[in-house]
Design a protein around this motif. Sequence first.
Motif, PDB file in Angstrom:
ATOM      1  N   ALA B 141       0.785  -1.175   0.130  1.00  9.64           N
ATOM      2  CA  ALA B 141       0.014   0.137   0.039  1.00  9.64           C
ATOM      3  C   ALA B 141       0.859   1.493  -0.020  1.00  9.64           C
ATOM      4  CB  ALA B 141      -0.890   0.186   1.336  1.00  9.64           C
ATOM      5  N   ALA B 142       2.109   1.110   0.781  1.00 10.86           N
ATOM      6  CA  ALA B 142       2.887   2.317   0.714  1.00 10.86           C
ATOM      7  C   ALA B 142       3.507   2.696  -0.638  1.00 10.86           C
ATOM      8  CB  ALA B 142       3.917   2.216   1.850  1.00 10.86           C
ATOM      9  N   GLY B 143       3.794   1.585  -1.202  1.00  8.48           N
ATOM     10  CA  GLY B 143       4.367   1.563  -2.457  1.00  8.48           C
ATOM     11  C   GLY B 143       3.272   2.086  -3.711  1.00  8.48           C
ATOM     12  N   VAL B 144       2.190   1.820  -3.396  1.00  4.95           N
ATOM     13  CA  VAL B 144       1.040   2.396  -4.229  1.00  4.95           C
ATOM     14  C   VAL B 144       0.821   4.085  -4.275  1.00  4.95           C
ATOM     15  CG1 VAL B 144      -1.393   2.068  -4.761  1.00  4.95           C
ATOM     16  CG2 VAL B 144      -0.091   0.053  -4.411  1.00  4.95           C
ATOM     17  N   GLU B 145       0.827   4.102  -2.649  1.00  6.29           N
ATOM     18  CA  GLU B 145       0.899   5.422  -2.433  1.00  6.29           C
ATOM     19  C   GLU B 145       1.549   6.380  -3.168  1.00  6.29           C
ATOM     20  OE1 GLU B 145      -1.293   8.581   0.113  1.00  6.29           O
ATOM     21  OE2 GLU B 145      -1.575   6.388  -0.231  1.00  6.29           O
ATOM     22  N   VAL B 181      13.309 -23.128  -3.266  1.00  8.78           N
ATOM     23  CA  VAL B 181      13.162 -22.083  -2.496  1.00  8.78           C
ATOM     24  C   VAL B 181      13.625 -20.827  -3.526  1.00  8.78           C
ATOM     25  CG1 VAL B 181      14.107 -20.429  -0.549  1.00  8.78           C
ATOM     26  CG2 VAL B 181      12.822 -22.741  -0.271  1.00  8.78           C
ATOM     27  N   ALA B 182      15.040 -21.083  -3.802  1.00  7.18           N
ATOM     28  CA  ALA B 182      15.604 -20.104  -4.713  1.00  7.18           C
ATOM     29  C   ALA B 182      14.722 -19.825  -6.099  1.00  7.18           C
ATOM     30  CB  ALA B 182      17.194 -20.608  -5.179  1.00  7.18           C
ATOM     31  N   HIS B 183      14.363 -20.763  -6.617  1.00  6.61           N
ATOM     32  CA  HIS B 183      13.534 -20.511  -7.839  1.00  6.61           C
ATOM     33  C   HIS B 183      12.568 -19.901  -7.659  1.00  6.61           C
ATOM     34  CE1 HIS B 183      15.452 -24.523  -9.991  1.00  6.61           C
ATOM     35  NE2 HIS B 183      16.176 -23.467  -9.763  1.00  6.61           N
ATOM     36  N   THR B 184      11.709 -19.890  -6.448  1.00  5.04           N
ATOM     37  CA  THR B 184      10.503 -19.251  -5.936  1.00  5.04           C
ATOM     38  C   THR B 184      10.892 -17.781  -5.621  1.00  5.04           C
ATOM     39  OG1 THR B 184       9.469 -21.407  -5.001  1.00  5.04           O
ATOM     40  CG2 THR B 184       8.419 -19.155  -4.523  1.00  5.04           C
ATOM     41  N   ARG B 185      11.982 -17.498  -5.093  1.00  7.60           N
ATOM     42  CA  ARG B 185      12.469 -16.366  -4.956  1.00  7.60           C
ATOM     43  C   ARG B 185      12.547 -15.359  -6.300  1.00  7.60           C
ATOM     44  NH1 ARG B 185      12.153 -12.328  -3.992  1.00  7.60           N
ATOM     45  NH2 ARG B 185      13.084 -10.730  -2.649  1.00  7.60           N
ATOM     46  N   ARG B 186      12.968 -16.082  -7.163  1.00  5.61           N
ATOM     47  CA  ARG B 186      13.076 -15.420  -8.466  1.00  5.61           C
ATOM     48  C   ARG B 186      11.774 -15.309  -9.248  1.00  5.61           C
ATOM     49  NH1 ARG B 186      18.122 -18.354 -11.177  1.00  5.61           N
ATOM     50  NH2 ARG B 186      18.553 -19.051  -9.262  1.00  5.61           N
ATOM     51  N   ALA B 187      11.004 -16.263  -8.839  1.00  4.85           N
ATOM     52  CA  ALA B 187       9.342 -16.257  -9.603  1.00  4.85           C
ATOM     53  C   ALA B 187       8.679 -14.922  -8.740  1.00  4.85           C
ATOM     54  CB  ALA B 187       8.780 -17.418  -9.188  1.00  4.85           C
ATOM     55  N   ILE B 188       9.049 -14.656  -7.508  1.00  5.01           N
ATOM     56  CA  ILE B 188       8.109 -13.748  -6.915  1.00  5.01           C
ATOM     57  C   ILE B 188       8.753 -12.637  -7.197  1.00  5.01           C
ATOM     58  CG2 ILE B 188       7.909 -12.510  -4.478  1.00  5.01           C
ATOM     59  CD1 ILE B 188       7.933 -15.352  -3.302  1.00  5.01           C
ATOM     60  N   ASP B 189      10.131 -12.170  -7.533  1.00  5.25           N
ATOM     61  CA  ASP B 189      10.664 -11.236  -8.027  1.00  5.25           C
ATOM     62  C   ASP B 189       9.996 -11.045  -9.539  1.00  5.25           C
ATOM     63  OD1 ASP B 189      12.814  -9.633  -7.108  1.00  5.25           O
ATOM     64  OD2 ASP B 189      13.955  -9.943  -8.658  1.00  5.25           O
ATOM     65  N   GLY B 190       9.745 -11.944 -10.232  1.00  4.24           N
ATOM     66  CA  GLY B 190       9.190 -11.678 -11.470  1.00  4.24           C
ATOM     67  C   GLY B 190       7.622 -11.260 -11.505  1.00  4.24           C
ATOM     68  N   TYR B 191       7.080 -11.663 -10.514  1.00  6.85           N
ATOM     69  CA  TYR B 191       5.814 -11.343 -10.042  1.00  6.85           C
ATOM     70  C   TYR B 191       5.625  -9.902  -9.651  1.00  6.85           C
ATOM     71  CZ  TYR B 191       1.468 -10.940  -7.353  1.00  6.85           C
ATOM     72  OH  TYR B 191       0.165 -10.299  -6.593  1.00  6.85           O
ATOM     73  N   VAL B 192       6.747  -9.573  -8.922  1.00  4.80           N
ATOM     74  CA  VAL B 192       6.438  -7.975  -8.411  1.00  4.80           C
ATOM     75  C   VAL B 192       6.980  -7.010  -9.654  1.00  4.80           C
ATOM     76  CG1 VAL B 192       7.895  -6.206  -7.028  1.00  4.80           C
ATOM     77  CG2 VAL B 192       7.177  -8.571  -5.985  1.00  4.80           C
ATOM     78  N   ARG B 193       7.765  -7.614 -10.412  1.00  2.00           N
ATOM     79  CA  ARG B 193       8.258  -6.759 -11.518  1.00  2.00           C
ATOM     80  C   ARG B 193       7.042  -6.377 -12.562  1.00  2.00           C
ATOM     81  NH1 ARG B 193      11.980  -9.371 -14.385  1.00  2.00           N
ATOM     82  NH2 ARG B 193      12.770 -10.601 -12.666  1.00  2.00           N
ATOM     83  N   SER B 194       6.422  -7.668 -12.819  1.00  2.00           N
ATOM     84  CA  SER B 194       5.408  -7.573 -13.917  1.00  2.00           C
ATOM     85  C   SER B 194       4.177  -7.303 -13.406  1.00  2.00           C
ATOM     86  CB  SER B 194       5.264  -8.963 -14.544  1.00  2.00           C
ATOM     87  OG  SER B 194       4.850  -9.914 -13.529  1.00  2.00           O
ATOM     88  N   HIS B 195       3.822  -7.440 -11.982  1.00  3.46           N
ATOM     89  CA  HIS B 195       2.416  -7.126 -11.707  1.00  3.46           C
ATOM     90  C   HIS B 195       2.399  -5.734 -10.859  1.00  3.46           C
ATOM     91  CE1 HIS B 195      -1.894  -8.225 -10.674  1.00  3.46           C
ATOM     92  NE2 HIS B 195      -1.525  -7.994  -9.433  1.00  3.46           N
ATOM     93  N   LEU B 196       3.275  -5.573 -10.358  1.00  2.00           N
ATOM     94  CA  LEU B 196       3.355  -4.329  -9.244  1.00  2.00           C
ATOM     95  C   LEU B 196       4.107  -3.177  -9.643  1.00  2.00           C
ATOM     96  CD1 LEU B 196       2.628  -6.474  -7.238  1.00  2.00           C
ATOM     97  CD2 LEU B 196       3.884  -5.279  -5.198  1.00  2.00           C
ATOM     98  N   VAL B 197       5.455  -3.546 -10.178  1.00  2.00           N
ATOM     99  CA  VAL B 197       6.502  -2.131 -10.515  1.00  2.00           C
ATOM    100  C   VAL B 197       5.593  -1.325 -11.537  1.00  2.00           C
ATOM    101  CG1 VAL B 197       8.468  -1.440 -11.275  1.00  2.00           C
ATOM    102  CG2 VAL B 197       8.430  -3.312  -9.626  1.00  2.00           C
ATOM    103  N   ALA B 198       5.551  -0.038 -11.239  1.00  2.00           N
ATOM    104  CA  ALA B 198       5.031   0.892 -12.255  1.00  2.00           C
ATOM    105  C   ALA B 198       5.570   0.985 -13.403  1.00  2.00           C
ATOM    106  CB  ALA B 198       4.425   2.180 -11.598  1.00  2.00           C
ATOM    107  N   ASP B 199       6.882   1.312 -13.638  1.00  2.00           N
ATOM    108  CA  ASP B 199       7.502   1.707 -14.694  1.00  2.00           C
ATOM    109  C   ASP B 199       8.438   0.535 -15.488  1.00  2.00           C
ATOM    110  OD1 ASP B 199      10.590   3.156 -13.028  1.00  2.00           O
ATOM    111  OD2 ASP B 199       9.152   1.609 -12.485  1.00  2.00           O
ATOM    112  N   GLU B 200       8.158  -0.654 -15.017  1.00  2.00           N
ATOM    113  CA  GLU B 200       8.845  -1.609 -15.678  1.00  2.00           C
ATOM    114  C   GLU B 200       8.000  -2.708 -16.497  1.00  2.00           C
ATOM    115  OE1 GLU B 200      11.836  -1.964 -12.133  1.00  2.00           O
ATOM    116  OE2 GLU B 200      11.965  -3.836 -13.758  1.00  2.00           O
ATOM    117  N   GLU B 201       8.283  -3.528 -17.194  1.00  2.00           N
ATOM    118  CA  GLU B 201       7.450  -4.681 -17.890  1.00  2.00           C
ATOM    119  C   GLU B 201       6.958  -5.457 -16.894  1.00  2.00           C
ATOM    120  OE1 GLU B 201       8.452  -6.957 -21.317  1.00  2.00           O
ATOM    121  OE2 GLU B 201       6.964  -8.001 -20.176  1.00  2.00           O
TER     122      GLU B 201
END
Lengths: 201, 201
Positions: B141-145, B181-201
């Motif tokens: 929420a802080a990031g959306v804000e 665990v390591a693979h999932t760490r990268r999958a979460i990172d991908g999720y954050v990038r594609s779903h959350l981060v405003a200025d990246e793909e």
Amino acid sequence: MGEDTGTERSETQTAIMEATYRALCEHGYADLTMQAIADEFSKSKSLIHYHYDTKEELLVAFLDYLLDGFLAKVEETNDGDDPRERLDTLVDILLSGPEESEDFQIAMLELRSQAPYVEAYREAFAANDQHLVGLLADTVAAGVESGVFRDVDPERVAETILVMIDGARSRSVLFGSGDTVAHTRRAIDGYVRSHLVADEE
Amino acid sequence: MGEDTGTERSETQTAIMEATYRALCEHGYADLTMQAIADEFSKSKSLIHYHYDTKEELLVAFLDYLLDGFLAKVEETNDGDDPRERLDTLVDILLSGPEESEDFQIAMLELRSQAPYVEAYREAFAANDQHLVGLLADTVAAGVESGVFRDVDPERVAETILVMIDGARSRSVLFGSGDTVAHTRRAIDGYVRSHLVADEE
């Protein structure tokens, strides 16, 4: 990976598997006894012992029976050769499971938690999982081949999808939230779109 | 959501919690007894009974103790106010866990599988989980804000991240694959990038 498909099972063995399903729903795993299974079985208890020496052996056969049920369902809904549709179907079936009662899902979570302590369970769960990884990975690989998916690592994608499915199912059993599975379905869809599909964002 | 932070715990209570940790590693959950905990405790067994009437009550306190340990670790690594960095830190800590032995993770999976049968456990796991959902959702929420994240539903994102973390941890315990665990760490990172981060793909 796949060598255990379609185990031959006699009518009696199938009836024992069905009795095991009902006994697991009724008693959970910790209180499951051969007697509890016999109570759900219409024929003689000695028949159960004739086929399975121990509860462990019976449950390993039961895990195999569950995998076959899942594979039969996949077979049934074999809706063409489009890898993306096929992947969707696999995810739908894996995520929602067969028409399983909540009691059964609770018992399975319990059985799964015993796998680290019981080598035969661990091996059976691992064999089933390898089968599912294979099915998903083959579908992803077909999509890469045909160009509908990007050049991803099929096994890695299969693993990530199964991580999400396992997480959603265990959380939905634990916290009893019906939304988790539906939300995860959409999250997997988003993952497929952003990570796999070649021509979309 | 958060009212149970920083429970006051006497030195004796903390020593009992540490003994419980060791007893769980040694015996797993099914074979855990008050005596097994007493055996790991340097003071009198009656002190344990003075503080906790039953094994259930003690384990509920133990789950609270684990949450506090996690929150202390989050506190420690409070690396600034950037929501994306903060989200990364939370995911790292949740996914890798504290320096937990494999035996402990196996015992916790077992305890978790008992939650559907024991209301007190179910409530304790749910309270801890709500706390984690809250921490993650507040960060999102802080990031959306601040505009670094898109206008997503923070609770939904928190849930998806926890689905992936739970799935990865339970699969890594069950199948003993360190890569999950390591693979999932990268999958979460991908999720954050594609779903959350405003200025990246």
